[in-house]
Write an enzyme that holds these catalytic residues in place. Structure first.
Site, mmCIF file in Angstrom:
data_model
loop_
_atom_site.group_PDB
_atom_site.id
_atom_site.type_symbol
_atom_site.label_atom_id
_atom_site.label_comp_id
_atom_site.label_asym_id
_atom_site.label_seq_id
_atom_site.Cartn_x
_atom_site.Cartn_y
_atom_site.Cartn_z
ATOM 1 N N LEU A 181 0.754 -1.245 0.080
ATOM 2 C CA LEU A 181 -0.048 -0.111 -0.122
ATOM 3 C C LEU A 181 0.880 1.039 0.005
ATOM 4 O O LEU A 181 1.997 1.108 0.512
ATOM 5 C CB LEU A 181 -0.954 -0.081 1.176
ATOM 6 C CG LEU A 181 -1.925 -0.874 1.307
ATOM 7 C CD1 LEU A 181 -2.699 -0.963 2.667
ATOM 8 C CD2 LEU A 181 -3.009 -1.022 0.072
ATOM 9 N N ASP A 182 0.280 2.230 -0.587
ATOM 10 C CA ASP A 182 1.104 3.462 -0.702
ATOM 11 C C ASP A 182 1.148 4.096 0.932
ATOM 12 O O ASP A 182 0.209 3.824 1.614
ATOM 13 C CB ASP A 182 0.167 4.788 -1.550
ATOM 14 C CG ASP A 182 0.333 4.148 -2.974
ATOM 15 O OD1 ASP A 182 1.313 3.517 -3.228
ATOM 16 O OD2 ASP A 182 -0.490 4.689 -3.682
ATOM 17 N N ARG A 183 1.977 5.188 1.063
ATOM 18 C CA ARG A 183 2.341 5.604 2.436
ATOM 19 C C ARG A 183 0.948 6.302 2.899
ATOM 20 O O ARG A 183 0.703 6.088 4.134
ATOM 21 C CB ARG A 183 3.496 6.617 2.376
ATOM 22 C CG ARG A 183 3.589 7.365 3.484
ATOM 23 C CD ARG A 183 4.848 8.491 3.529
ATOM 24 N NE ARG A 183 4.774 9.486 4.713
ATOM 25 C CZ ARG A 183 5.519 9.154 5.617
ATOM 26 N NH1 ARG A 183 6.082 7.774 6.004
ATOM 27 N NH2 ARG A 183 5.497 9.856 6.836
ATOM 28 N N ASP A 184 0.149 6.868 2.391
ATOM 29 C CA ASP A 184 -0.853 7.732 2.749
ATOM 30 C C ASP A 184 -2.250 6.727 2.758
ATOM 31 O O ASP A 184 -3.283 7.082 3.479
ATOM 32 C CB ASP A 184 -1.343 8.597 1.800
ATOM 33 C CG ASP A 184 -0.321 9.871 2.019
ATOM 34 O OD1 ASP A 184 0.428 9.806 3.127
ATOM 35 O OD2 ASP A 184 -0.220 10.421 0.977
ATOM 36 N N THR A 185 -2.115 5.417 2.558
ATOM 37 C CA THR A 185 -3.081 4.435 2.374
ATOM 38 C C THR A 185 -3.102 3.567 3.494
ATOM 39 O O THR A 185 -2.165 3.116 3.787
ATOM 40 C CB THR A 185 -3.191 3.855 0.914
ATOM 41 O OG1 THR A 185 -3.371 4.640 0.043
ATOM 42 C CG2 THR A 185 -4.345 2.885 0.914
#
Length: 226
Positions: A136-140
């Site tokens: 997952l992406d950092r902000d997700t």
């Protein structure tokens, strides 16, 4: 420290055939077989070690003992909070919070989920490196599935390609949607101005997303995406 034994799987033979063909039918790749052969693993038929040229018979029990793996030297094990949703000898599923990298990056070399899972593996004697199947992406925020063996990682990748294993995201989108359910099929690639952000572009990779609008309010829409 608890020390786990090497990961192994046992299969039941349905009909007579070469062991090599049986292993292929069970999804064990040539690369995995090579690691078993040269990395310290074993293949047993009814408890006796054999080669892939062995002919197995109906009702034989085939056990594949996979070689132990080691964490890469570049990954530093770090203590930190870890929200474990499920864990067994093959899988670890954790809930990643927002604002945390899945793996270390140049901008964030420590504190990633991978750093903390490496410490969890170290503390519990898990003989494996990290095989992250759903990054997952950092902000997700959300669930991250981590395989404890390269063969399990391979099987999860195949399930994702065959859409047996699916991922679902909750998203907040700008604008108003006139359709409650629709599919977006557009090529996605990296933006020229970012190493993280993606955008629809002609030279991107094929991507298909099924969207269901759950609720709309004040110029925003809560959506479920698959």
């Amino acid at each position: 420290m608890e020390q786990m034994t090497a990961f192994q799987l046992t299969y039941n033979v349905k009909t007579s055939m070469l062991l090599r063909d049986a292993l292929s039918g069970w999804g064990i790749s040539k690369r995995t077989l090579a690691s078993v052969k040269y990395g310290g693993g074993k293949i047993l038929v009814n408890g006796r070690e054999v080669t892939v040229r062995h002919v197995v018979e109906k009702d034989d029990a085939v056990t594949v003992i996979f070689p132990k793996e080691e964490l890469g030297g570049g990954l530093q094990a770090e203590s930190g909070p870890l929200s474990i949703i499920y864990e067994d000898e093959a899988l670890l599923i954790v809930d990643k919070p927002p604002l945390q990298n899945t793996i270390p990056s140049r901008e964030h070399p420590s504190g990633s989920l991978a750093n903390i899972v490496a410490k969890h593996f170290e503390d519990h004697g898990v003989p494996a490196t990290l095989h992250i199947a759903t990054r997952l992406d950092r902000d997700t925020s959300g669930l991250v599935c981590i395989a404890k063996n390269r063969h399990i990682h391979h099987m999860l990748s195949m399930q994702q390609k065959e859409k047996v294993m699916k991922r679902q995201y909750d998203a907040l989108a700008h604008g108003f949607f006139t359709e409650e359910k629709f599919t977006i099929t557009e090529p996605i690639g990296r933006k020229n101005t970012s190493i993280i952000e993606r955008e629809v572009r002609e030279d991107g990779q094929f991507a298909e997303t099924e969207v269901e609008v759950i609720q709309q309010f004040d110029g925003y829409a809560a959506c479920s995406c698959n």
